[in-house]
Design a protein around this motif. Structure first.
Motif, PDB file in Angstrom:
ATOM      1  N   PHE A 213       0.938 -16.343 -13.272  1.00 28.11           N
ATOM      2  CA  PHE A 213       2.503 -16.237 -12.820  1.00 28.11           C
ATOM      3  C   PHE A 213       2.872 -15.687 -11.559  1.00 28.11           C
ATOM      4  CE2 PHE A 213       4.045 -13.582 -16.044  1.00 28.11           C
ATOM      5  CZ  PHE A 213       3.212 -13.896 -17.719  1.00 28.11           C
ATOM      6  N   GLY A 214       2.497 -17.017 -10.798  1.00 31.09           N
ATOM      7  CA  GLY A 214       1.805 -17.361  -9.438  1.00 31.09           C
ATOM      8  C   GLY A 214       1.469 -16.937  -8.228  1.00 31.09           C
ATOM      9  N   GLY A 215       0.451 -15.895  -8.772  1.00 28.85           N
ATOM     10  CA  GLY A 215       0.222 -14.444  -7.480  1.00 28.85           C
ATOM     11  C   GLY A 215      -1.303 -15.213  -7.701  1.00 28.85           C
ATOM     12  N   GLU A 216      -1.779 -14.794  -6.781  1.00 31.09           N
ATOM     13  CA  GLU A 216      -2.855 -14.672  -6.207  1.00 31.09           C
ATOM     14  C   GLU A 216      -4.161 -13.149  -5.546  1.00 31.09           C
ATOM     15  OE1 GLU A 216      -4.254 -17.964  -4.237  1.00 31.09           O
ATOM     16  OE2 GLU A 216      -2.843 -18.373  -3.557  1.00 31.09           O
ATOM     17  N   LEU A 217      -5.029 -13.701  -5.270  1.00 28.10           N
ATOM     18  CA  LEU A 217      -5.718 -12.233  -5.453  1.00 28.10           C
ATOM     19  C   LEU A 217      -5.989 -11.541  -4.146  1.00 28.10           C
ATOM     20  CD1 LEU A 217      -8.187 -13.071  -9.080  1.00 28.10           C
ATOM     21  CD2 LEU A 217      -6.668 -11.172  -8.926  1.00 28.10           C
ATOM     22  N   ALA A 226      -4.658  -7.837  -5.559  1.00 24.77           N
ATOM     23  CA  ALA A 226      -4.313  -7.794  -6.675  1.00 24.77           C
ATOM     24  C   ALA A 226      -3.132  -6.879  -7.414  1.00 24.77           C
ATOM     25  CB  ALA A 226      -5.818  -6.251  -6.661  1.00 24.77           C
ATOM     26  N   ASN A 227      -3.161  -5.911  -6.571  1.00 25.20           N
ATOM     27  CA  ASN A 227      -1.518  -5.059  -6.911  1.00 25.20           C
ATOM     28  C   ASN A 227      -0.046  -5.721  -6.239  1.00 25.20           C
ATOM     29  OD1 ASN A 227      -1.232  -5.005  -4.250  1.00 25.20           O
ATOM     30  ND2 ASN A 227      -0.827  -2.597  -4.704  1.00 25.20           N
ATOM     31  N   SER A 228      -0.190  -7.180  -5.989  1.00 33.76           N
ATOM     32  CA  SER A 228       0.769  -8.201  -5.500  1.00 33.76           C
ATOM     33  C   SER A 228       2.080  -8.282  -7.015  1.00 33.76           C
ATOM     34  CB  SER A 228       0.401  -9.892  -5.535  1.00 33.76           C
ATOM     35  OG  SER A 228       0.542 -10.398  -6.699  1.00 33.76           O
ATOM     36  N   PRO A 229       3.595  -8.158  -6.736  1.00 35.87           N
ATOM     37  CA  PRO A 229       4.513  -7.845  -7.335  1.00 35.87           C
ATOM     38  C   PRO A 229       4.616  -9.275  -9.178  1.00 35.87           C
ATOM     39  CG  PRO A 229       6.069  -8.687  -6.009  1.00 35.87           C
ATOM     40  CD  PRO A 229       3.932  -8.326  -5.335  1.00 35.87           C
ATOM     41  N   GLU A 230       3.587 -10.204  -8.713  1.00 38.65           N
ATOM     42  CA  GLU A 230       3.219 -11.409  -9.543  1.00 38.65           C
ATOM     43  C   GLU A 230       1.746 -11.285 -10.415  1.00 38.65           C
ATOM     44  OE1 GLU A 230       3.428 -11.670  -6.604  1.00 38.65           O
ATOM     45  OE2 GLU A 230       4.972 -13.667  -6.105  1.00 38.65           O
TER      46      GLU A 230
END
Lengths: 447, 293
Positions: A213-217, A226-230
């Motif tokens: 979904f385009g997130g990074e850790l 970890a709690n980024s919107p993606e």
């Protein structure tokens, strides 16, 4: 009591101690003339182990200066770590790319920059995602043995049964969810008998959904994200499955799955129609259910993020030289052989994987039994190929993410709550880790 | 042989044990106290950080989860196991034909290695195809998903713990056979009912054995590790089976935080020490030794 009898037992122990001491001396004596023997610890058993053995045999036959002794070792990353701390590591160890950062931070591995320069090995020889996996803090610490990428595997017969076109696999996450819902079957008690897709199966990449979904850790420096919107969006999608199907129903259904490497595997036994799996899945299908009708395609992306098409998890088995190895130069000779086109293609063909090298022979494509090998190979070159985060505290971080994944699966927390908790717990740990690492580096520099 | 020589021989005989004890027990024990005050990963040299590990530990949410889980497990499984073991021992002490056979049968599960036991129970407790749920289904009950439901995972482990009471049964049995028949007969002559005989003769007479089993039980349940480690990787589901010893192990060997793990080890040691001390204090009230005090 006579004098001799008094001393019999202590005397016996002295003899034992002396024998142990003497045998240690004999073992530690310099190598006898002949080839230099190096030890190589590898995790694989079965056909994957045999493949590596073949490459080792080829190397041993190709020259007479070095003899590689291959030893199969379970839990190899832990045992290598312990053997290294005891000062008796193997000369080469086969660990996972995900372990590299921890090994480097713990000073357990030798840098390979000089060896690579001498041998003319550089980033241009590898697909970027794999080269990236073996470099850390600006240096080279390992070279790949076999790599892998992941894709959606789907059961074409099951698609046909519910009126879906097997030649038109889901392209977006939304399509995937919709198709998955159509495939669900329940018995008269309401228990799930068949599912289309479950994010918890096989459960090996619970941490990775955010990337789709385009997130990074983490931000690559010092911040846990970890709690980024993606990432929250990804976990919301994960949670939509137990929400739709019932958390207990999903749990119970999953508890009926057999081991991964067995005919009772959820995908092989047609209990789950679509799974995220790696290039190796082909082998297991041909071993346990060769009649299974299946195909593979890139894993779908969110409809509003076409830029995330062809996202894949790209990991590799890597070869390292542990610090304290007795024959680093000879060890590298072997690693170099494995990374030659010939060595690598033998290994990857026998292990049925894609090649990490940019230069791949026509023969490799021709002989490779996996009908989707070009897909897996091209996924490795995708700009959206992601590897395990290179973090020294990854083992703990991934355990934390796994726990969050379970909590949302049981609907005990919302995705936001679960990921906020992960961030709140891991950020101080990362801060502390980086601080202690800096202190150590300063202490070492001043020494 | 002169006294001195006799001593010398004695020491020589004890020497192998002493060497083994110092190298494999005493040194690691002392070293782990030191490591618990260090940032230490086995590979890197320990760096002294004072009380940091302990401070971090008491603020660590997962530490408290494991303490709570372990306490709940011990609080249920210890009494359940002790009552079960004592009850079984009393039944097996009855003078009826076939007791030797049943003694063997009840001891057998204790001989099964823990890991095999765990794997076996994975199949018994499986939510979908498990033997237990199949049996429940026959009588019309839809069994829970024992291994996947946080509400049922700990009870499942307790049931499993009771399965291994064979050792305790054996110890009780030995104690029961030492109860002097004269006392039981005297009570009988005074008109004591079977319950009164048990309550006022048998239990006081075997109270030292009960104390022993209690203390061993506290130590054992607080350090529960193998079975949950095999059955519930990572303390799943949602850390409901994450026990103290598992967290300690993960810190030491998975996260390479040997210093933190040493601190964890010393905290559980202190807890067990205090609990055992309390038991000894309380024991003065209810444990009767034949020699009297």
């Amino acid at each position: 009591m006579n004098r001799l009898a008094d001393l019999a037992l202590p005397g016996f122990f002295l003899v034992v101690l002396a024998t142990v001491w003497a045998s240690e001396r004999v073992v530690r004596e310099d190598q006898p003339p002949g080839p230099v023997r190096i030890t190589y610890w590898e995790k694989w058993t079965g056909f994957e182990g045999e493949a590596m053995r073949k490459v080792v045999d080829d190397f041993n036959k190709s020259q007479n200066r070095i003899f590689v002794q291959l030893l199969t070792v379970s839990n190899v990353q832990n045992k290598t770590m312990l053997a290294t701390s005891a000062g008796i590591p193997p000369d080469v160890a086969g660990i996972f790319s995900a372990n590299v950062a921890q090994f480097v931070d713990d000073r357990a591995v030798l840098p390979l920059d000089d060896f690579c320069r001498e041998a003319g090995i550089g980033p241009e020889d590898y697909k970027p995602v794999y080269w990236n996996a073996v470099t850390y803090r600006g240096r080279i610490w390992a070279l790949p043995s076999t790599p892998a990428t992941t894709a959606l595997h789907f059961n074409t017969a099951m698609m046909r049964r519910v009126g879906l076109d097997p030649n038109r696999p889901p392209r977006t996450i939304e399509e995937l969810s919709e198709m998955a819902d159509r495939m669900v079957q329940r018995d008269k008690d309401g228990r799930i008998r068949v599912a289309g897709f479950l994010p918890a199966e096989p459960g090996w990449w619970n941490w990775a959904w955010g990337y789709f979904f385009g997130g990074e850790l983490w931000d690559g420096k010092d911040r846990i994200t970890a709690n980024s919107p993606e990432n929250v969006r990804a976990f919301e999608w994960v949670q939509s499955f137990p929400k739709k199907y019932g958390p207990n129903e999903v749990q119970t259904f999953r508890s009926g799955f057999g081991n991964f490497s067995s005919p009772q595997n959820a995908f092989m036994s047609e209990k789950v129609a679509m799974v995220l799996q790696g290039v190796w899945m082909y082998n297991f299908i041909s071993m346990y259910n060769p009649k299974l009708q299946w195909a593979a395609a890139p894993f779908p992306h969110p409809a509003d993020r076409p830029d995330l098409a062809r996202t894949t998890i790209a990991e590799a088995d890597v070869l390292i030289i542990p610090r304290g190895a007795k024959h680093p130069r000879e060890a590298f000779e072997f690693i170099r052989y494995v990374n030659s086109r010939k060595g690598m293609e033998t290994l990857c063909l026998l292990q049925r994987k894609n090649s990490p090298l940019t230069d791949v022979s026509e023969e490799f494509w021709r002989e490779h039994p996996n009908p989707y090998i070009r897909l897996f190979d091209s996924l490795a070159a995708s700009p959206n190929a992601v590897g395990t985060p290179k973090l020294g505290i990854w083992a703990e971080y991934s355990a934390e993410l796994n726990n969050a994944f379970e909590e949302i699966g049981l609907l005990r927390k919302t995705p936001k709550e679960a990921l906020d908790a992960v961030t709140a717990r891991m950020q101080p740990k990362l801060d502390q880790y980086l601080k202690r690492l800096r202190l150590r580096e300063q202490a070492e520099a001043s020494r | 042989m002169s006294k001195r020589k006799q001593n010398l021989v004695g020491y020589l005989f004890a020497l192998p044990w002493f060497i083994g004890f110092s190298v494999f027990l005493a040194y690691p024990l002392v070293a782990s106290i030191y490591f618990s005050f260090c940032d230490y990963s086995v590979l890197k040299k320990p760096v002294f950080i004072g009380l940091d590990n302990y401070r971090e530990l008491f603020a660590d949410e997962v530490f408290w989860i494991t303490v709570k889980n372990t306490a709940i497990y011990a609080a249920i499984s210890l009494p359940a196991g002790m009552v079960m073991a004592l009850g079984l021992a009393m039944l097996l002490n009855a003078k009826v034909p076939g007791t030797t056979f049943f003694r063997t049968v009840f001891f057998l599960p204790s001989l099964v290695p823990m890991v095999s036991l765990a794997v076996l129970w994975l199949w018994i407790l499986n939510g979908e195809h498990g033997v237990l749920n199949e049996v429940l289904r026959m009588v019309g009950i839809r069994g829970p998903n024992w291994l996947g439901d946080p509400a049922w995972s700990k009870p499942a482990l307790v049931v499993l713990g009771v399965w291994g009471v064979g050792n305790a049964v054996l110890i009780y049995l030995a104690g029961l056979q030492d109860v002097p028949t004269s006392l039981v007969e005297a009570a009988e002559l005074d008109g004591a009912s079977p319950w009164q005989k048990t309550r006022h003769v048998t239990i006081p007479m075997i109270s030292p054995v009960i104390l022993f089993n209690l203390i061993m039980g506290i130590i054992g349940t607080l350090q529960v590790f193998t079975v949950p480690y095999v059955m519930f990787p990572g303390g799943s589901p949602a850390r409901s089976t994450y026990f103290y010893a598992m967290y300690l192990f993960d810190n030491a060997f998975l996260y390479n935080k040997m210093g933190y793990a040493s601190a964890l080890a010393w905290v559980i040691f202190a807890i067990i020490l205090v609990l055992t001390g309390i038991q000894f204090l309380l024991a003065r009230k209810w444990v009767h030794y034949e020699a009297g005090r």
